[in-house]
Scaffold this active site. Structure first.
Site, PDB file in Angstrom:
ATOM      1  CG  HIS A  31      -1.959   1.112   1.078  1.00 35.01           C
ATOM      2  ND1 HIS A  31      -3.192   0.930   0.493  1.00 35.01           N
ATOM      3  CD2 HIS A  31      -1.873   2.418   1.382  1.00 35.01           C
ATOM      4  CE1 HIS A  31      -3.836   2.082   0.471  1.00 35.01           C
ATOM      5  NE2 HIS A  31      -3.053   3.010   1.003  1.00 35.01           N
ATOM      6  CB  ALA A  32       0.989   4.093  -2.357  1.00 37.37           C
ATOM      7  CG  HIS A  62      -1.999  10.716  -2.667  1.00 39.63           C
ATOM      8  ND1 HIS A  62      -3.135  11.347  -2.226  1.00 39.63           N
ATOM      9  CD2 HIS A  62      -1.489  10.066  -1.591  1.00 39.63           C
ATOM     10  CE1 HIS A  62      -3.316  11.086  -0.941  1.00 39.63           C
ATOM     11  NE2 HIS A  62      -2.326  10.305  -0.532  1.00 39.63           N
ATOM     12  CD  GLU A  63       1.485   7.903  -1.346  1.00 43.34           C
ATOM     13  OE1 GLU A  63       1.853   8.541  -0.342  1.00 43.34           O
ATOM     14  OE2 GLU A  63       0.456   7.211  -1.362  1.00 43.34           O
ATOM     15  CG  HIS A  96       1.663  12.504   1.728  1.00 38.24           C
ATOM     16  ND1 HIS A  96       0.767  13.127   2.552  1.00 38.24           N
ATOM     17  CD2 HIS A  96       1.001  11.423   1.225  1.00 38.24           C
ATOM     18  CE1 HIS A  96      -0.388  12.450   2.552  1.00 38.24           C
ATOM     19  NE2 HIS A  96      -0.265  11.415   1.742  1.00 38.24           N
ATOM     20  CD  GLU A 134      -3.502  11.458   3.251  1.00 35.64           C
ATOM     21  OE1 GLU A 134      -3.260  11.089   2.086  1.00 35.64           O
ATOM     22  OE2 GLU A 134      -2.837  11.097   4.236  1.00 35.64           O
ATOM     23  CG  HIS A 180      -6.373   3.449   4.997  1.00 35.26           C
ATOM     24  ND1 HIS A 180      -6.515   2.918   3.734  1.00 35.26           N
ATOM     25  CD2 HIS A 180      -5.532   4.506   4.861  1.00 35.26           C
ATOM     26  CE1 HIS A 180      -5.807   3.626   2.871  1.00 35.26           C
ATOM     27  NE2 HIS A 180      -5.196   4.597   3.523  1.00 35.26           N
ATOM     28  CE1 TYR A 206      -5.517   8.976   2.366  1.00 34.81           C
ATOM     29  CE2 TYR A 206      -6.658   7.725   4.055  1.00 34.81           C
ATOM     30  CZ  TYR A 206      -5.492   8.074   3.395  1.00 34.81           C
ATOM     31  OH  TYR A 206      -4.306   7.514   3.786  1.00 34.81           O
TER      32      TYR A 206
HETATM   33  N1  ASP Z   1      -1.470   6.218   0.550  1.00 32.26           N
HETATM   34  C1  ASP Z   1      -2.523   6.608  -0.310  1.00 32.26           C
HETATM   35  C2  ASP Z   1      -3.858   6.410   0.304  1.00 32.26           C
HETATM   36  O1  ASP Z   1      -4.007   5.480   1.106  1.00 32.26           O
HETATM   37  C3  ASP Z   1      -2.353   6.141  -1.645  1.00 32.26           C
HETATM   38  C4  ASP Z   1      -3.308   5.250  -2.204  1.00 32.26           C
HETATM   39  O2  ASP Z   1      -3.287   4.083  -1.854  1.00 32.26           O
HETATM   40  O3  ASP Z   1      -3.991   5.691  -3.100  1.00 32.26           O
HETATM   41  O4  ASP Z   1      -4.173   7.500   0.552  1.00 32.26           O
HETATM   42  N1  SER Z   2      -5.181   6.288  -0.783  1.00 33.93           N
HETATM   43  C1  SER Z   2      -6.415   6.107  -0.121  1.00 33.93           C
HETATM   44  C2  SER Z   2      -6.893   4.684  -0.263  1.00 33.93           C
HETATM   45  O1  SER Z   2      -6.248   3.871  -0.793  1.00 33.93           O
HETATM   46  C3  SER Z   2      -7.439   7.079  -0.609  1.00 33.93           C
HETATM   47  O2  SER Z   2      -7.570   7.060  -1.996  1.00 33.93           O
HETATM   48  O3  SER Z   2      -7.917   4.332   0.208  1.00 33.93           O
HETATM   49 ZN    ZN Z   3      -1.743   9.961   1.410  1.00 36.07          ZN
END
Ligand code: ASP
Ligand code: SER
Ligand code: ZN
Length: 605
Positions: free
Chosen positions: A346-347, A376-377, A380, A404, A504, A514
Site C-alpha cells: 500500500h502506497a 499523491h505521495e 506528502h 492528503e 487503513h 481522505y
Molecule cells: N497512501 C494513499 C492512500 O491510502 C495512496 C493510495 O493508496 O492511493 O491515501
Molecule cells: N489512498 C487512499 C486509499 O487507498 C485514498 O484514496 O484508500
Molecule cells: Zn496519502
C-alpha cells in the site's frame, strides 16, 4: 504503521477555559507549575520525540520493505516505546492545563495531548500487547494471499484482478477470497479497540473516536456535524453518478446481476472496495466524447516505466518552483515491488529524519491509477520538506486532510493541455469531449466520496461501543449500503470481518482525512486557478509552470501546523471553511449531462 507524534490539532478554547478554573483552585494548594516549566517541558518533548521519531521511522521502514519474523519483532518493540513515551508525555502535559503560557506553547501542549492515534493505558503489559496486536493486524493484511486460477496471488495483485476481470463469477471469487483473508483478524481488532479505548479514557477522551475527532479546531461533535454538512453538499452529485453507472452496468450484465432498484454489487465497479471506479470508466463513457487521454494505454505506448512516472510527478512540483527531490530519494525509495520478499505494498510517503531523507514506498505499476498515486505521495513529500524548519510538534499538516489533498490538487492539473506540454499526447481534445473528460474524473473523485466518509463513521461507532464484534460486519454493510449504495456479491455472516479487507482498517490509519482531502483538493485548485485569472471551464485549468501559484502554495505548506487550519486555508483560498462548492462547480457540466441521462430512470436504492 507510519508514525506521527503530532498529527492532530488543538482543543477548543472553551474546554481550556473550563479546566483553567478547576486547575487554579487545585494549584492554589499544590503549587502551580509555572509558564517557564511548561516551556521547558515542551522543549524536552520535542527533543525526545525528534530522536525517537527518527529511530522508529527507520525501524518501520525496514519492516514495511521487508516483512519477516524479526522485523515484526522489532517494529512491535519500537511501537511499544513510542506509545509509552507519547502517553507519558500526554498525561504530563495535562499538568499545564490551567496556566497562562504563550500561544505556541499552548498549541504544542494541545498537540502532545491529542497527537496519539492509538493510545494505551499506562500499564506496561497493555502497551506491549497493543504493539503486538497492531503489528499482527498490519502484517496479516500486507502478506495476505488468495488462490486464483491455480496461482497464489498477493494482495496488490488482487487489486489488479478487480480492475481487469469482467466475468461476474470470477469477480465474486476474487472478492470473496480476499475478504476471507480479513475474517481471522476480528479477535485482534476487538482487542485493539479495548486497549485503545482504555488508553483514550486515561487521557480524558470518551473513546478513540472522540480522540480522532478532536484534531480539527472544534469539538468532536462539531466535527461530526461538519463532515455531514460537507457530505450534504456533494451527495446529489454522487447520487446522479450512481444512477447512471448502475444503468450502464445493467445494460452490460442484465437485470439478474444488476437489478435497477437495488444497491450495486460491490465487485462490479473495478475496485476491491468499490471506492474508485476509474477501471470501468469505458462503461460510463458518453458517446462521441472520448477525450483520447487513456493514460493506461498512453503511458505504455510511450514506454514509461515507474521511475519515469515519478520523475514526471517531480517535474510538476519543480515547475512551480519547488527544489528537486534529493539524491537520497532516488537511492532509498521503494518504487518497485521487490521480487523476493514480503512488503507493505500500500502506497505511502515517508520523512525519515524530519530533514531531507524523504521517500516513497510503492509497488508501482504503469497505469493511470498509479500515475495519480505517485502525485499523491509526492504531495506528502513536498509538504514534509516545506515545513521542516518548523519546531518538531508543528511538522505536520494544517489538518490531516490538508496533507492528503496536496498531491491530489496537483493531479487535478493533469489536463489534456498539460499532457500535450509534456509530450504524452499530440493533440488536445476540443470542448465537445469535456463530458467524457469529466466522467473519467468523476469515476474516481466523485465515486470515492461516500466511501471516504463511511470508513471512519464505522470506526467511530466501533470505538463508541455502538457496534460490537457480533455486529461489526452488519454495521459495516449498513453504512456501505446507506452511503455508497453497494451490496456484497455473496451472503455475509456475523463471523465475516469485511472492514479489515481495507488497508487503513487493518493498519489503524484514520480515514476521514481522505474525505476532507477530496473536498479540499478542489477548493485549493479553484483558488489557484482563480488567482491566475483563469476564465475558461475549471477542469481545463492547469497551473503547471506557474511560479506565482507555487509561491503562494509553498507559503501555506511552510506553515505546517503552526497555525489553526482555518488560518492556513484562508491565506490560500480566502475562506475559513472547508467547502464542497468547488467540487460541485468543477463537475457542473457533467451534472447537467447526468440529470439528462437519468431523467427517465428511477434512481436510488
Ligand atoms: N497512501 C494513499 C492512500 O491510502 C495512496 C493510495 O493508496 O492511493 O491515501
Ligand atoms: N489512498 C487512499 C486509499 O487507498 C485514498 O484514496 O484508500
Ligand atoms: Zn496519502
Amino acid at each position: 504503521m507510519p508514525l506521527h507524534f503530532s498529527q492532530r490539532l488543538l482543543a477548543t478554547t472553551a474546554a481550556i477555559g473550563f479546566s483553567a478554573l478547576i486547575a487554579t483552585s487545585c494549584f492554589a494548594q499544590n503549587q502551580a507549575p509555572t509558564a517557564a516549566e511548561a516551556s521547558a517541558f515542551v522543549a524536552k518533548v520535542e527533543q525526545e520525540f525528534t530522536a525517537l521519531n527518527e529511530e522508529a521511522s527507520r525501524v518501520n521502514w525496514v519492516y514495511a520493505t521487508y516483512i519477516n519474523h524479526d522485523t515484526q519483532w522489532l517494529v512491535a518493540k519500537i511501537s511499544e516505546r513510542v506509545t509509552k513515551l507519547a502517553v507519558d508525555f500526554a498525561i504530563e502535559a495535562k499538568k499545564y492545563n490551567g496556566i497562562k503560557v504563550p500561544g505556541d506553547v499552548r498549541r504544542k501542549l494541545d498537540f502532545i495531548k491529542q497527537g496519539i492515534t492509538l493510545p494505551a493505558p499506562q500499564d506496561p503489559k497493555l502497551v506491549a500487547e497493543l504493539a503486538e496486536v497492531t503489528t499482527r493486524l498490519s502484517s496479516a493484511y500486507s502478506t495476505g494471499k488468495i488462490d486464483f486460477g491455480g496461482k497464489s496471488v498477493p494482495q496488490n495483485e488482487t487489486e489488479v484482478l478487480m480492475q481487469t476481470l469482467r466475468e461476474p463469477a470470477q469477480l465474486a471469487e476474487v472478492w470473496t477470497k480476499w475478504h476471507a483473508v480479513a475474517k481471522p483478524m476480528k479477535a485482534d481488532y476487538a482487542r485493539m479497540v479495548e486497549i485503545g479505548n482504555a488508553g483514550a479514557r486515561e487521557l480524558g477522551y470518551a473513546d478513540v473516536g472522540a480522540l480522532w475527532r478532536s484534531g480539527y479546531d472544534m469539538t468532536p461533535d462539531e466535527f461530526t456535524a461538519e463532515t455531514d454538512r460537507l457530505w450534504g453538499q456533494v451527495k446529489p452529485l454522487y447520487d446522479q453518478l450512481h444512477c447512471h453507472v448502475r444503468a450502464k452496468l445493467n445494460d452490460k450484465y442484465g437485470n439478474e446481476i444488476v437489478p435497477l432498484d437495488q444497491p450495486i454489487r460491490a465487485d462490479l465497479l473495478g475496485n476491491m472496495w468499490a471506492q474508485e471506479w476509474g477501471a470501468i470508466d469505458d462503461l460510463a463513457a458518453p458517446k462521441n466524447a472520448d477525450p483520447g487521454i487513456d493514460l493506461n494505454k498512453i503511458l505504455k505506448a510511450k514506454g514509461y516505466d515507474p521511475i519515469k512516472i515519478v520523475k514526471t510527478g517531480e517535474g510538476f512540483f519543480t515547475s512551480l518552483g519547488f527544489d528537486p527531490l534529493p539524491q537520497t530519494f532516488w537511492e532509498r525509495s521503494q518504487i518497485l515491488k521487490p521480487r523476493d520478499r514480503e512488503v507493505v505494498c500500500h502506497a505511502s510517503a515517508w520523512d525519515l529524519d524530519d530533514k531531507d531523507d524523504i521517500r516513497i514506498k510503492m509497488c508501482t505499476q504503469v497505469d493511470a491509477e498509479n500515475f495519480q498515486t505517485v502525485h499523491h505521495e509526492l504531495g506528502h513529500n513536498f509538504y514534509q520538506r516545506a515545513y521542516k524548519a518548523q519546531p518538531q510538534l508543528f511538522r505536520t499538516g494544517a489538518n490531516d486532510g490538508f496533507h492528503e489533498a496536496i498531491g491530489d490538487m496537483i493531479a487535478l492539473s493533469i489536463t489534456p493541455e498539460y499532457l500535450k506540454q509534456i509530450g504524452l499526447i499530440d493533440t488536445v481534445p476540443d470542448s465537445s469531449k469535456d463530458v467524457g473528460l469529466l466522467m473519467q474524473r468523476a469515476m474516481s473523485g466523485v465515486a470515492f466520496l461516500p466511501f471516504g466518509l463511511l470508513v471512519d463513521k464505522w470506526r467511530w461507532q466501533v470505538f463508541a461501543g455502538q457496534l460490537t464484534p457480533a455486529t461489526y460486519n452488519e454495521g459495516w454493510w449498513k453504512l456501505r449500503t446507506q452511503y455508497q449504495g453497494v451490496r456484497p456479491p455473496v451472503a455475509r455472516t456475523a463471523d465475516d470481518f469485511d472492514p479489515a479487507a481495507k488497508f487503513h482498517i487493518a493498519d489503524g490509519t484514520p480515514y476521514m482525512r481522505y474525505f476532507l482531502a477530496r473536498i479540499l483538493q478542489y477548493q485549493f485548485y479553484k483558488a489557484a486557478c482563480d488567482s491566475m485569472g483563469w476564465k475558461g471551464p475549471l477542469h481545463r485549468c492547469s497551473f503547471y509552470g506557474s511560479k506565482e501559484v507555487g509561491a503562494k502554495f509553498k507559503a501555506m505548506l511552510e506553515l505546517g501546523a503552526s497555525q489553526p487550519w482555518p488560518d492556513a486555508l484562508e491565506k490560500f483560498t480566502g475562506s475559513r471553511k472547508m467547502d464542497g462548492s468547488a467540487i460541485v462547480a468543477y463537475f457542473e457540466p457533467l451534472m447537467v449531462y447526468l440529470r439528462e441521462q437519468n431523467k427517465s430512470r428511477k434512481c436510488g436504492w
